[in-house]
Write an enzyme that holds these catalytic residues in place. Sequence first.
Site, mmCIF file in Angstrom:
data_model
loop_
_atom_site.group_PDB
_atom_site.id
_atom_site.type_symbol
_atom_site.label_atom_id
_atom_site.label_comp_id
_atom_site.label_asym_id
_atom_site.label_seq_id
_atom_site.Cartn_x
_atom_site.Cartn_y
_atom_site.Cartn_z
ATOM 1 N N ASN A 8 0.879 -1.179 0.000
ATOM 2 C CA ASN A 8 0.000 0.000 0.000
ATOM 3 C C ASN A 8 0.914 1.226 0.000
ATOM 4 O O ASN A 8 1.497 1.566 1.026
ATOM 5 C CB ASN A 8 -0.885 -0.036 1.255
ATOM 6 C CG ASN A 8 -1.682 1.248 1.427
ATOM 7 O OD1 ASN A 8 -1.817 2.038 0.489
ATOM 8 N ND2 ASN A 8 -2.206 1.460 2.622
ATOM 9 N N TRP A 9 1.038 1.844 -1.153
ATOM 10 C CA TRP A 9 1.990 2.958 -1.283
ATOM 11 C C TRP A 9 1.484 4.259 -0.685
ATOM 12 O O TRP A 9 2.226 5.228 -0.598
ATOM 13 C CB TRP A 9 2.344 3.164 -2.770
ATOM 14 C CG TRP A 9 3.385 2.215 -3.258
ATOM 15 C CD1 TRP A 9 4.074 1.298 -2.527
ATOM 16 C CD2 TRP A 9 3.880 2.103 -4.606
ATOM 17 N NE1 TRP A 9 4.967 0.616 -3.322
ATOM 18 C CE2 TRP A 9 4.856 1.086 -4.598
ATOM 19 C CE3 TRP A 9 3.580 2.743 -5.806
ATOM 20 C CZ2 TRP A 9 5.553 0.716 -5.749
ATOM 21 C CZ3 TRP A 9 4.263 2.367 -6.951
ATOM 22 C CH2 TRP A 9 5.240 1.364 -6.919
ATOM 23 N N LYS A 10 0.202 4.329 -0.355
ATOM 24 C CA LYS A 10 -0.369 5.585 0.181
ATOM 25 C C LYS A 10 -0.039 6.727 -0.785
ATOM 26 O O LYS A 10 -0.043 6.517 -1.994
ATOM 27 C CB LYS A 10 0.143 5.831 1.608
ATOM 28 C CG LYS A 10 -0.024 4.571 2.476
ATOM 29 C CD LYS A 10 0.142 4.803 3.937
ATOM 30 C CE LYS A 10 -0.099 3.501 4.690
ATOM 31 N NZ LYS A 10 -0.057 3.631 6.134
ATOM 32 N N HIS A 93 -9.590 1.788 4.654
ATOM 33 C CA HIS A 93 -8.327 1.883 5.390
ATOM 34 C C HIS A 93 -8.532 2.836 6.574
ATOM 35 O O HIS A 93 -9.272 3.808 6.465
ATOM 36 C CB HIS A 93 -7.216 2.401 4.464
ATOM 37 C CG HIS A 93 -5.863 2.315 5.096
ATOM 38 N ND1 HIS A 93 -5.423 3.248 6.013
ATOM 39 C CD2 HIS A 93 -4.867 1.413 4.960
ATOM 40 C CE1 HIS A 93 -4.207 2.903 6.411
ATOM 41 N NE2 HIS A 93 -3.841 1.797 5.788
ATOM 42 N N GLU A 95 -6.833 5.146 7.702
ATOM 43 C CA GLU A 95 -6.548 6.559 7.375
ATOM 44 C C GLU A 95 -7.742 7.199 6.669
ATOM 45 O O GLU A 95 -8.026 8.374 6.859
ATOM 46 C CB GLU A 95 -5.265 6.646 6.516
ATOM 47 C CG GLU A 95 -4.031 6.398 7.371
ATOM 48 C CD GLU A 95 -2.833 5.859 6.630
ATOM 49 O OE1 GLU A 95 -2.814 5.885 5.388
ATOM 50 O OE2 GLU A 95 -1.891 5.386 7.312
ATOM 51 N N GLU A 165 -5.880 -4.579 10.441
ATOM 52 C CA GLU A 165 -4.779 -3.671 10.744
ATOM 53 C C GLU A 165 -5.060 -2.959 12.066
ATOM 54 O O GLU A 165 -5.831 -1.994 12.108
ATOM 55 C CB GLU A 165 -4.631 -2.624 9.643
ATOM 56 C CG GLU A 165 -4.340 -3.215 8.280
ATOM 57 C CD GLU A 165 -3.681 -2.186 7.359
ATOM 58 O OE1 GLU A 165 -2.549 -2.420 6.938
ATOM 59 O OE2 GLU A 165 -4.302 -1.146 7.088
ATOM 60 N N GLY A 171 2.246 2.249 10.823
ATOM 61 C CA GLY A 171 3.239 3.320 10.695
ATOM 62 C C GLY A 171 3.960 3.649 11.987
ATOM 63 O O GLY A 171 4.634 4.661 12.085
ATOM 64 N N SER A 203 3.022 -2.214 10.404
ATOM 65 C CA SER A 203 4.471 -2.344 10.640
ATOM 66 C C SER A 203 5.046 -3.710 10.244
ATOM 67 O O SER A 203 5.932 -4.228 10.924
ATOM 68 C CB SER A 203 4.815 -2.002 12.093
ATOM 69 O OG SER A 203 4.498 -0.645 12.352
ATOM 70 N N GLY A 224 2.683 -1.207 4.334
ATOM 71 C CA GLY A 224 2.778 0.203 3.976
ATOM 72 C C GLY A 224 4.232 0.599 3.750
ATOM 73 O O GLY A 224 4.798 0.361 2.684
ATOM 74 N N GLY A 225 4.843 1.167 4.769
ATOM 75 C CA GLY A 225 6.202 1.720 4.672
ATOM 76 C C GLY A 225 7.209 0.790 3.991
ATOM 77 O O GLY A 225 7.962 1.218 3.110
HETATM 78 P P1 PGA Z 1 2.680 0.273 7.705
HETATM 79 O O1 PGA Z 1 1.256 0.597 7.050
HETATM 80 O O2 PGA Z 1 3.166 -1.028 7.132
HETATM 81 O O3 PGA Z 1 3.559 1.423 7.295
HETATM 82 O O4 PGA Z 1 2.473 0.196 9.183
HETATM 83 C C1 PGA Z 1 0.317 -0.427 6.823
HETATM 84 C C2 PGA Z 1 -0.932 0.144 6.210
HETATM 85 O O5 PGA Z 1 -1.324 1.261 6.573
HETATM 86 O O6 PGA Z 1 -1.557 -0.503 5.348
#
Ligand code: PGA
Length: 240
Positions: A8-10, A93, A95, A165, A171, A203, A224-225
């Site tokens: 997930n590149w956001k 998500h 966010e 999640e 994050g 994470s 994500g990251g």
């Molecule tokens: P993260 O993000 O791996 O950076 O914790 C995961 C996500 O939000 O899908």
Amino acid sequence: MDLMIIGNWKMYKTGSEASQFIHALIPLIKDTSARAFLAVPFTALYEAVQAAMGSKIIIGAQNMHDADEGAYTGEVSAPMLKSAGVQFVILGHSERRELFGESDAFINRKVKSALKNGLKPILCIGETSAQRENNQTRTILAEQLKNSLAGLLPEELKEVVIAYEPIWAIGTGKSATPDMAQETHAMIRAHLPKIVPILYGGSVKPENSRALLSQPDIGGALVGGASLNVQSFAKIITGC
Ligand code: PGA
């Protein structure tokens, strides 16, 4: 079933960066059985789809509107994504829920629209740290599942993927332990047909992915990251 690893590149990477990344990733993951997915920004979709063509990488989006078309300035619909070569979409998500006020009811309409238009919905659910401390995890997750999946036919439900999640793990570098994740996945599993994969997110990195992904009820990861760097994303995929 083979594990699903979704990046997930956001709000990161341009079209040309996406293209370079995918060309670099293809040879690194060619011998693995895990399935590789990338959810890229809308503006990188065209180049990502082109770059992934003929490879095992599947390209998706990170959000969409539930209407097929209409006066919704700034929004993108499922038929638009489908025609851009997209195969899946991340929905709900945390966010989106927290920063953009998305409700379970809105997410439910999006899930239905994705299914109607032949896109695989990746439905995200998760509890806050306060909810976990107050022993509300089970109730919160059950409620999110019930509301976001309301009205789906049994054959539609089989097409859905769930991403668990925990919000406190996104994050933060503070992943759930494999035991804690497994316990929660088993809880979620009880509400769903066996065929529905339940991915863990929060994470995930090369150092912890193997232990998490070897848990019986963890069907893959939403990353994500660590999906922004081609070496670390490839390590997670090939470590499965
Ligand atoms: P993260 O993000 O791996 O950076 O914790 C995961 C996500 O939000 O899908």
